[in-house]
Design a protein around this motif. Structure first.
Motif, PDB file in Angstrom:
ATOM      1  N   CYS A 108       0.824  -1.215   0.000  1.00 60.33           N
ATOM      2  CA  CYS A 108       0.000   0.000   0.000  1.00 60.33           C
ATOM      3  C   CYS A 108       0.860   1.267   0.000  1.00 60.33           C
ATOM      4  O   CYS A 108       2.026   1.247   0.398  1.00 60.33           O
ATOM      5  CB  CYS A 108      -0.925   0.016   1.216  1.00 60.33           C
ATOM      6  N   ALA A 109       0.241   2.343  -0.451  1.00 65.00           N
ATOM      7  CA  ALA A 109       0.862   3.667  -0.279  1.00 65.00           C
ATOM      8  C   ALA A 109       0.310   4.226   1.028  1.00 65.00           C
ATOM      9  O   ALA A 109      -0.902   4.175   1.254  1.00 65.00           O
ATOM     10  CB  ALA A 109       0.463   4.572  -1.432  1.00 65.00           C
ATOM     11  N   VAL A 110       1.183   4.743   1.886  1.00 67.78           N
ATOM     12  CA  VAL A 110       0.705   5.387   3.114  1.00 67.78           C
ATOM     13  C   VAL A 110       0.424   6.849   2.762  1.00 67.78           C
ATOM     14  O   VAL A 110       1.334   7.614   2.412  1.00 67.78           O
ATOM     15  CB  VAL A 110       1.725   5.279   4.266  1.00 67.78           C
ATOM     16  N   VAL A 111      -0.858   7.209   2.811  1.00 68.83           N
ATOM     17  CA  VAL A 111      -1.290   8.562   2.449  1.00 68.83           C
ATOM     18  C   VAL A 111      -1.657   9.295   3.743  1.00 68.83           C
ATOM     19  O   VAL A 111      -2.593   8.892   4.439  1.00 68.83           O
ATOM     20  CB  VAL A 111      -2.498   8.508   1.486  1.00 68.83           C
ATOM     21  N   PRO A 141       0.491   5.421  -8.199  1.00 67.73           N
ATOM     22  CA  PRO A 141       0.563   4.156  -8.922  1.00 67.73           C
ATOM     23  C   PRO A 141       0.015   2.975  -8.104  1.00 67.73           C
ATOM     24  O   PRO A 141      -0.493   2.012  -8.667  1.00 67.73           O
ATOM     25  CB  PRO A 141       2.066   3.974  -9.184  1.00 67.73           C
ATOM     26  N   GLN A 142       0.057   3.084  -6.761  1.00 67.44           N
ATOM     27  CA  GLN A 142      -0.380   1.956  -5.920  1.00 67.44           C
ATOM     28  C   GLN A 142      -1.910   1.813  -5.952  1.00 67.44           C
ATOM     29  O   GLN A 142      -2.639   2.807  -5.960  1.00 67.44           O
ATOM     30  CB  GLN A 142       0.051   2.153  -4.454  1.00 67.44           C
ATOM     31  N   HIS A 143      -2.353   0.553  -5.915  1.00 63.99           N
ATOM     32  CA  HIS A 143      -3.789   0.265  -5.884  1.00 63.99           C
ATOM     33  C   HIS A 143      -4.309   0.322  -4.438  1.00 63.99           C
ATOM     34  O   HIS A 143      -5.427   0.750  -4.174  1.00 63.99           O
ATOM     35  CB  HIS A 143      -4.024  -1.119  -6.505  1.00 63.99           C
ATOM     36  N   ASP A 144      -3.462  -0.107  -3.487  1.00 67.24           N
ATOM     37  CA  ASP A 144      -3.849  -0.154  -2.075  1.00 67.24           C
ATOM     38  C   ASP A 144      -3.441   1.135  -1.361  1.00 67.24           C
ATOM     39  O   ASP A 144      -2.281   1.557  -1.469  1.00 67.24           O
ATOM     40  CB  ASP A 144      -3.150  -1.327  -1.374  1.00 67.24           C
ATOM     41  N   ILE A 145      -4.371   1.712  -0.639  1.00 70.60           N
ATOM     42  CA  ILE A 145      -4.110   2.995   0.044  1.00 70.60           C
ATOM     43  C   ILE A 145      -4.368   2.818   1.545  1.00 70.60           C
ATOM     44  O   ILE A 145      -5.481   2.455   1.950  1.00 70.60           O
ATOM     45  CB  ILE A 145      -5.077   4.095  -0.486  1.00 70.60           C
ATOM     46  N   LEU A 146      -3.333   3.080   2.353  1.00 73.53           N
ATOM     47  CA  LEU A 146      -3.538   3.161   3.805  1.00 73.53           C
ATOM     48  C   LEU A 146      -3.657   4.646   4.127  1.00 73.53           C
ATOM     49  O   LEU A 146      -2.678   5.394   4.051  1.00 73.53           O
ATOM     50  CB  LEU A 146      -2.355   2.518   4.545  1.00 73.53           C
ATOM     51  N   PHE A 147      -4.880   5.079   4.413  1.00 76.41           N
ATOM     52  CA  PHE A 147      -5.146   6.515   4.594  1.00 76.41           C
ATOM     53  C   PHE A 147      -5.122   6.831   6.078  1.00 76.41           C
ATOM     54  O   PHE A 147      -5.906   6.282   6.858  1.00 76.41           O
ATOM     55  CB  PHE A 147      -6.511   6.875   3.985  1.00 76.41           C
ATOM     56  N   TYR A 156     -14.403   9.691   2.276  1.00 75.47           N
ATOM     57  CA  TYR A 156     -14.793  10.630   1.207  1.00 75.47           C
ATOM     58  C   TYR A 156     -13.893  10.423  -0.024  1.00 75.47           C
ATOM     59  O   TYR A 156     -14.370  10.370  -1.162  1.00 75.47           O
ATOM     60  CB  TYR A 156     -14.674  12.063   1.743  1.00 75.47           C
ATOM     61  N   VAL A 157     -12.586  10.262   0.223  1.00 78.78           N
ATOM     62  CA  VAL A 157     -11.655  10.045  -0.896  1.00 78.78           C
ATOM     63  C   VAL A 157     -11.972   8.700  -1.556  1.00 78.78           C
ATOM     64  O   VAL A 157     -12.003   8.584  -2.785  1.00 78.78           O
ATOM     65  CB  VAL A 157     -10.180  10.103  -0.409  1.00 78.78           C
ATOM     66  N   GLN A 158     -12.243   7.699  -0.716  1.00 77.49           N
ATOM     67  CA  GLN A 158     -12.580   6.360  -1.231  1.00 77.49           C
ATOM     68  C   GLN A 158     -13.805   6.430  -2.157  1.00 77.49           C
ATOM     69  O   GLN A 158     -13.815   5.834  -3.234  1.00 77.49           O
ATOM     70  CB  GLN A 158     -12.889   5.465  -0.028  1.00 77.49           C
ATOM     71  N   ALA A 159     -14.825   7.181  -1.746  1.00 80.48           N
ATOM     72  CA  ALA A 159     -16.040   7.280  -2.563  1.00 80.48           C
ATOM     73  C   ALA A 159     -15.742   7.932  -3.915  1.00 80.48           C
ATOM     74  O   ALA A 159     -16.403   7.647  -4.911  1.00 80.48           O
ATOM     75  CB  ALA A 159     -17.094   8.089  -1.815  1.00 80.48           C
ATOM     76  N   ASN A 160     -14.710   8.789  -3.936  1.00 75.91           N
ATOM     77  CA  ASN A 160     -14.351   9.476  -5.184  1.00 75.91           C
ATOM     78  C   ASN A 160     -13.246   8.767  -5.965  1.00 75.91           C
ATOM     79  O   ASN A 160     -12.889   9.206  -7.056  1.00 75.91           O
ATOM     80  CB  ASN A 160     -13.941  10.921  -4.882  1.00 75.91           C
ATOM     81  N   CYS A 161     -12.687   7.703  -5.404  1.00 72.07           N
ATOM     82  CA  CYS A 161     -11.651   6.897  -6.091  1.00 72.07           C
ATOM     83  C   CYS A 161     -12.052   5.425  -5.981  1.00 72.07           C
ATOM     84  O   CYS A 161     -11.346   4.635  -5.327  1.00 72.07           O
ATOM     85  CB  CYS A 161     -10.280   7.065  -5.447  1.00 72.07           C
TER      86      CYS A 161
END
Ligand code: 13P
Ligand code: SF4
Length: 309
Positions: A108-111, A141-147, A156-161
């Motif tokens: 994952c990308a740590v955001v 580029p990463q598909h997995d996001i640790l927000f 909110y970001v998830q709903a838009n991505c």
């Protein structure tokens, strides 16, 4: 005792004399916004802090904003108008807790929401603000996001991505996340013709009821440009007051009167004048961060400015 006007005049004189640029977040009080050189939301303040030519910056906001300015401009002298003002969300998780989460999702990308400590930024891949989060996450580029840390902004970001896989933690703003559906319903009932504008730090049930969801700058812009005449404002109460001043022909109602961030309200014009006097006599406390932390935490902010446009 000086009047507010006299303190403002002193600030204007001292900031010129000592070549200080004053940055103020939009949640600050009107007497501060009046004397600031730059006002705006977190993203604009970060961007402008990096672009200023003056070598002294005075931040009116909360600690992570001053830290962000220091990380982006290590050669500049950064001062906090009130060093006791911090965002409670910024330290809701320790770096160890985040690294343990990351170990569960190694690709994952740590955001990191910019409302985080420098120590959390140091272990993150990229920073985002509420106004830049969707745009930036889409470009990763990463598909997995640790927000981290705000699960409401994350949702909110998830709903838009929808194309990405999100891992959310249980952090968030104690003020925005405290708004209840009952409060939102009561406000809508009291003002049936008003549009509901909310910050994405609110819970997703509240965002689902809104006519517009956006960061501070987005809410200000939407309300000013809209043809509608009445608005319920679902963010810090200072924005309701600011809009009422900016658009006297429109009506603005706070979603809840208690929606006040004590940290954002901690700074006064007297604090600013005091720091400017201290800069003048050489006793001001400048914000300093350890070199190693500066090096490791800077990367994710550079990425934020590069991807955030
Ligand atoms: P903005 O990114 O909208 O400026 O929000 C900062 C903040 O602390 C909101 O509570
Ligand atoms: Fe932090 Fe919430 Fe205050 Fe913003 S309003 S500074 S997110 S506590």
């Amino acid at each position: 005792m000086q009047t507010i006007y006299e303190v403002q005049q002193e600030i204007l004189r001292l900031k010129k004399e000592h070549d200080v640029c004053i940055l103020a977040h939009s949640y600050q009080s009107p007497d501060i916004l009046e004397i600031a050189d730059i006002t705006g939301d977190s993203f604009l303040l970060s961007k402008m802090a990096a672009e200023q030519n003056t070598h002294r910056l005075l931040m009116c906001g909360v600690r992570f904003m001053a830290e962000t300015a220091k990380l982006l401009s290590p050669q500049k002298h950064i001062y906090e108008a009130n060093p006791t003002a911090g965002c409670p969300m910024a330290e809701q998780f320790s770096p160890e807790e985040i690294l343990a989460e990351k170990a569960k999702h190694p690709d994952c990308a740590v955001v990191a929401y910019v409302n985080t400590s420098a120590a959390l930024k140091a272990i993150s891949d990229v920073c985002v603000t509420s106004s830049s989060a969707v745009e930036i996450v889409k470009k990763l580029p990463q598909h997995d996001i640790l927000f981290i840390p705000d699960c409401n902004l994350g949702a909110y970001v998830q709903a838009n991505c929808p194309e990405k896989q999100f891992h959310l933690l249980k952090g968030g703003c104690p003020h925005h996340s405290s708004i209840t559906v009952e409060e939102a319903q009561a406000a809508k009932l009291a003002h049936p013709d008003a549009l509901l504008l909310v910050h994405p730090e609110c819970k997703k049930e509240i965002s689902a009821m809104a006519d517009y969801v956006g960061a501070t700058s987005g809410i200000l812009q939407y309300a000013k440009q809209s043809a509608a005449k009445e608005f319920i404002i679902g963010t810090e109460i200072s924005i309701t007051a600011q809009l009422a001043l900016a658009c006297p022909e429109k009506r603005f109602y706070p979603i809840a009167n208690r929606l006040m961030c004590p940290d954002m309200r901690a700074t006064t014009v007297s604090d600013i004048a005091r720091v400017l006097r201290e800069i003048g006599n050489g006793s001001a406390q400048e914000l300093l961060l350890p070199d190693a932390l500066m090096t490791s935490a800077r990367h994710c902010l550079d990425e934020m400015l590069r991807l955030g446009g």
